[in-house]
Design a protein around this motif. Structure first.
Motif, PDB file in Angstrom:
ATOM      1  N   ASN A 113      -6.760   7.427  -7.040  1.00 42.78           N
ATOM      2  CA  ASN A 113      -7.170   6.488  -5.987  1.00 42.78           C
ATOM      3  C   ASN A 113      -8.677   6.625  -5.839  1.00 42.78           C
ATOM      4  O   ASN A 113      -9.168   7.569  -5.228  1.00 42.78           O
ATOM      5  CB  ASN A 113      -6.452   6.804  -4.673  1.00 42.78           C
ATOM      6  CG  ASN A 113      -6.792   5.800  -3.574  1.00 42.78           C
ATOM      7  OD1 ASN A 113      -7.675   4.945  -3.736  1.00 42.78           O
ATOM      8  ND2 ASN A 113      -6.088   5.898  -2.459  1.00 42.78           N
TER       9      ASN A 113
ATOM     10  N   PHE B  53      -2.069   5.024  -1.956  1.00 40.55           N
ATOM     11  CA  PHE B  53      -2.256   3.976  -2.953  1.00 40.55           C
ATOM     12  C   PHE B  53      -2.888   4.557  -4.214  1.00 40.55           C
ATOM     13  O   PHE B  53      -3.558   5.594  -4.171  1.00 40.55           O
ATOM     14  CB  PHE B  53      -3.147   2.876  -2.368  1.00 40.55           C
ATOM     15  CG  PHE B  53      -3.219   1.631  -3.209  1.00 40.55           C
ATOM     16  CD1 PHE B  53      -2.084   0.868  -3.446  1.00 40.55           C
ATOM     17  CD2 PHE B  53      -4.425   1.218  -3.757  1.00 40.55           C
ATOM     18  CE1 PHE B  53      -2.158  -0.285  -4.224  1.00 40.55           C
ATOM     19  CE2 PHE B  53      -4.504   0.077  -4.535  1.00 40.55           C
ATOM     20  CZ  PHE B  53      -3.369  -0.678  -4.770  1.00 40.55           C
TER      21      PHE B  53
ATOM     22  N   HIS C 186      -6.071   3.918   2.295  1.00 32.36           N
ATOM     23  CA  HIS C 186      -4.648   3.889   1.943  1.00 32.36           C
ATOM     24  C   HIS C 186      -4.394   5.097   1.052  1.00 32.36           C
ATOM     25  O   HIS C 186      -4.374   4.985  -0.178  1.00 32.36           O
ATOM     26  CB  HIS C 186      -4.302   2.605   1.195  1.00 32.36           C
ATOM     27  CG  HIS C 186      -4.561   1.361   1.976  1.00 32.36           C
ATOM     28  ND1 HIS C 186      -3.831   1.020   3.099  1.00 32.36           N
ATOM     29  CD2 HIS C 186      -5.481   0.383   1.812  1.00 32.36           C
ATOM     30  CE1 HIS C 186      -4.277  -0.137   3.572  1.00 32.36           C
ATOM     31  NE2 HIS C 186      -5.281  -0.541   2.821  1.00 32.36           N
TER      32      HIS C 186
ATOM     33  N   ASP D 284      -5.230   3.110  -7.391  1.00 34.01           N
ATOM     34  CA  ASP D 284      -5.900   1.936  -7.959  1.00 34.01           C
ATOM     35  C   ASP D 284      -6.219   2.102  -9.437  1.00 34.01           C
ATOM     36  O   ASP D 284      -6.817   1.215 -10.046  1.00 34.01           O
ATOM     37  CB  ASP D 284      -7.140   1.532  -7.149  1.00 34.01           C
ATOM     38  CG  ASP D 284      -8.104   2.679  -6.914  1.00 34.01           C
ATOM     39  OD1 ASP D 284      -8.106   3.627  -7.732  1.00 34.01           O
ATOM     40  OD2 ASP D 284      -8.864   2.621  -5.924  1.00 34.01           O
TER      41      ASP D 284
ATOM     42  N   TRP E 292       0.802  -1.221   0.000  1.00 35.77           N
ATOM     43  CA  TRP E 292       0.000   0.000   0.000  1.00 35.77           C
ATOM     44  C   TRP E 292       0.836   1.272   0.000  1.00 35.77           C
ATOM     45  O   TRP E 292       0.282   2.374  -0.076  1.00 35.77           O
ATOM     46  CB  TRP E 292      -0.931   0.014   1.222  1.00 35.77           C
ATOM     47  CG  TRP E 292      -1.805  -1.188   1.315  1.00 35.77           C
ATOM     48  CD1 TRP E 292      -1.673  -2.239   2.190  1.00 35.77           C
ATOM     49  CD2 TRP E 292      -2.957  -1.499   0.516  1.00 35.77           C
ATOM     50  NE1 TRP E 292      -2.666  -3.174   1.975  1.00 35.77           N
ATOM     51  CE2 TRP E 292      -3.471  -2.734   0.950  1.00 35.77           C
ATOM     52  CE3 TRP E 292      -3.607  -0.837  -0.537  1.00 35.77           C
ATOM     53  CZ2 TRP E 292      -4.597  -3.337   0.382  1.00 35.77           C
ATOM     54  CZ3 TRP E 292      -4.726  -1.427  -1.105  1.00 35.77           C
ATOM     55  CH2 TRP E 292      -5.215  -2.662  -0.645  1.00 35.77           C
TER      56      TRP E 292
END
Lengths: 371, 371
Positions: free
Chosen positions: A241, A250, A247, A252, A203
Motif C-alpha cells: 500500500n 487497501f 485505507h 494499491d 477499500w
C-alpha cells in the motif's frame, strides 16, 4: 428454440439436478432482427458495474434477461432504467425459485459471490459471477464441493480475457501455433481509483479479497489459458500500500511470479493509473513463444489510439499490427451453449477454479512490502 | 588539457596508488573540430562486439585510444581496421605497464573480465568492462577487495541504460519527479541468437555466467538506478533452456523478482527474438510511479519505427511521445571526468557492484525450470 432431443441427450442426462427450467416457455415472439432467446436468466446483486457487461455477454449469446434483485434501491433504479426488459423482484428467492430461469448472474460484493453461487447451484441453476468470483480458499473448497455435487456451472467472467477482442484474437493465434510453443506470459493490469465513486467495500480487503485476488484474478486466468497449464504454483507474490494510508487494509500494488505445467508467468497489478491516461488502465498482455511473441494493448495504444483492441504479432516473417475491433468475443454464446448442452466450451470448470485458486494462494502468501 | 592544480587537489590525493599516467603527455594536436583528448586509454580483449560502443563512449567523452591487445588475430585484424588510431601490442603488459595509459577497456570472455580487472587495478589504472563485468561471487569479493585497496575505478558499461538515449532521458525524468515516487520497474531484455556468429564461450555458462548474470546484469542495474535502491534482495529467480537442447548448459529464458529499499522490480531475459523483428531485441523498460509511468521502447517501436530511442510518458496531464534520438548519453564523458577527478559521477562504485551482486545472486539461486 430448444429441441427436446438435444435436451434429453446432452442436457438432462448430464446433470444431477434436472434443469427443469429448460423446459419452460421462452418468449415466443422475439423482436424483429433478433434470434429467439435460447435460455432465460436473472441477476442477483449489482454492486459492481461489470454487471452490465455480464448481461450484455449473455444477451448477445442468446439469453433473455427476465428478472433482477438488488438490496440497494440507489443501484437498482438506474440499472432497471438501463434494462427495461427485466422486472425487479424484491426477494432473491423469486429468481432462485423461478423454474423458468436457467442462469443467474451477479456482481454482488465480492465476498458474497461464493455464498450466493452456492444458493444458485443448490437451486439447480447455473451461475456466472463477476470477478473475483470467490474471495477465500474456504469458499473455494465449498464451491468446488457443491459444484461437483450439483453439476451446475460456476463460471467467473474474467473479462480482461473473455471480453477483450484483442485478447480473444491473441488466444486464437497462440493456440494455432503462430508463435511456436508458448514459454511465458506477462500480464499488466493497472487500474484507476475514483474515490468518490467507490463504495466502502472497495477499500476493505475482507470484502474484495486483496489486490491479487480481485483485479489479479484476470491475470492468473490469462496465464493459465495462454500457457495451457492445468497445474500451477505461486513462485513468489508481493502486495503493498504505497499511497492510500487512509485505507490501511487497501493494497494499491501487487505482483507475482507463477509456474505451471505449460509455462511460466508474471503478473502485476496496481491502482496508479494517472489522470492523463484516456482510459481506466493501460492493460497489457505479452505472450512469449519460441518462434514469436504477441503484445496486446487492451484498452489504449499510447499516443496512437485512445480506444482499445490492439494486437502486435512478431514472428519469423515480420511485425504485424492487428486492429481487433469487431472480433467476436464468444464467451456469452458458449456459456449459453453450455447451459443448454451441459458442456464446458466457454471455460472448463477446472480452469475457472484453478485461476481463482492461484490468485487466492498468491494473495494468501504475498509478502507485504512496507509502504 | 589537464591542470596540475586539479590533479593534485582532486586526483592524486584520493588514490592510494598515484595515477602517474595523468601526468603523461597527451597528443598535442587534436584533429580539427575535436577537442583535445583528456586521458589516454587502451583495450585488452575484444571477444564481444560491445567493445566498439565502449571505445566510442570513451572517445566521445574525451579519451584518446592508443593501444589494444587481443589474443585472437581473427578478431584483432578487423578491430584494428576500424580503429587505425590505436596500435596493436602483442602482450597486455605493454598496456598495463604503459604509464601514459589511464584507463583500460575490455570485452574479453566474461569469466576473464574480473581477473583482468584485478591486474588493471593493481597496475594503478582504471577499468571499464563490458557486461557481465564479473561472473562469480568469488570474483566479486576479490574485485571489491582490490578496488578498495587500490581506489581504482572498476566500471561496468551496463549499456542498455547507459548507452540508450531514451533510457537516459527516462532516468532524467524519473529523477526529476515527473512520475511521482518510483514504485516499480519492469525490464524486458529479449535477445537474438545467431548461432553461426557465436563463439563456443557463448554457450558455456562457466564462461558467460548464466543468462541472469549476463544479459540480466543490465536489468538489475536499471532496477537499482530507477528505484534509487542502495540495498536489494532477490525475491525469486528462474532459468530455463527451452529450445537449445544441443547446448545443455545454455539458458534461453530467465526471470526474477527483486526488492530494494527504493522499490521493487521484475526482470525477464530471453534468447527468442524472432527473425521478423527488424533489430536484435524489443528491449523495454517500464517505470511505474505513484503519479505516472514511463515506457521506453529501446530499439524498435513495433509496426511504427524500426529504429530506437522511444519514450512514452503518461502523467496527470496526458500522454506524451518523446523521440529521444540525439539525447546525450553522458557515461563516457563522466567516466573520463571520474578518471581525472577521482569522482563517481558516471556510476557509483557501490551501485556498479550491487547490480552485479544482484545478478549473481539471482543466477545462483535460480530455480531451473525443466525444458
Amino acid at each position: 428454440m430448444l429441441g427436446r432431443s438435444a435436451l434429453s441427450a446432452a442436457g438432462l442426462a448430464a446433470g444431477s439436478i434436472a434443469p427443469t427450467s429448460l423446459l419452460a416457455t421462452l418468449s415466443p415472439n422475439p423482436a424483429p432482427g433478433r434470434t429467439a432467446p435460447r435460455i432465460r436468466f436473472g441477476v442477483i446483486g449489482i454492486n459492481h458495474g461489470h454487471i452490465d457487461a455480464q448481461v450484455a455477454a449473455v444477451v448477445g449469446g442468446g439469453g433473455e434477461f427476465v428478472a433482477y434483485h438488488a438490496r440497494e434501491p440507489e443501484l437498482a433504479r438506474p440499472f432497471g432504467a438501463r434494462h427495461p426488459e427485466a422486472r425487479f423482484v424484491d426477494d432473491e428467492r423469486r429468481i432462485l425459485e423461478d423454474p423458468s430461469i436457467h442462469l443467474v448472474l451477479s456482481s454482488i460484493v465480492p465476498s458474497e459471490r461464493a455464498p450466493l453461487g452456492l444458493r444458485v447451484m443448490q437451486h439447480g441453476k447455473d451461475y456466472m459471477a463477476d470477478k473475483p468470483g470467490i474471495t477465500t480458499l474456504e469458499q473455494l473448497a465449498e464451491v468446488r464441493r457443491v459444484q461437483q455435487e450439483t453439476r451446475r456451472i460456476y463460471s467467473i467472467m474474467y473479462s480482461e480475457r473473455l471480453d477483450n477482442a484483442a485478447t480473444v484474437r491473441a488466444a486464437e493465434l497462440a493456440r494455432s501455433g503462430a508463435i511456436g510453443k508458448v514459454v511465458q506470459t506477462i500480464g499488466l493490469g493497472p487500474h484507476r481509483v475514483h474515490p468518490p465513486q467507490r463504495p466502502a467495500w472497495f477499500w476493505d480487503p475482507a470484502k474484495f479479497g486483496g489486490i491479487l485476488c480481485d483485479i489479479g484474478s484476470h491475470q492468473f486466468d490469462q496465464f493459465l489459458y495462454f500457457t495451457q497449464s492445468t497445474t500451477a504454483e505461486v513462485v513468489a507474490a508481493q502486495v503493498r500500500n504505497v499511497r492510500h494510508p487512509e485505507h490501511p487494509g487497501f493494497q494499491d500494488f501487487g505482483d507475482a511470479m507463477v509456474r505451471g505445467n505449460g509455462g511460466t508467468g508474471y503478473v502485476r497489478l496496481d491502482w496508479f493509473t494517472p489522470a492523463g491516461l484516456p482510459t481506466w488502465g493501460d492493460g497489457r498482455l505479452t505472450v512469449l513463444g519460441t518462434d514469436g511473441y504477441i503484445e496486446v494493448r487492451k484498452y489504449v495504444d499510447l499516443a496512437r489510439k485512445d480506444s482499445g483492441d490492439h494486437l502486435y504479432l512478431v514472428d519469423g516473417k515480420g511485425v504485424q499490427y492487428l486492429d481487433c475491433r469487431g472480433v467476436e468475443r464468444p464467451y456469452g454464446r458458449l456459456l449459453v451453449d453450455d447451459v443448454l448442452h451441459r458442456t464446458e466450451t466457454a471455460m472448463t470448470q477446472a480452469h475457472c477454479f484453478l485461476a481463482t485458486e492461484l490468485s487466492l494462494r498468491a494473495q494468501g502468501t504475498a509478502h507485504v512490502v512496507s509502504g
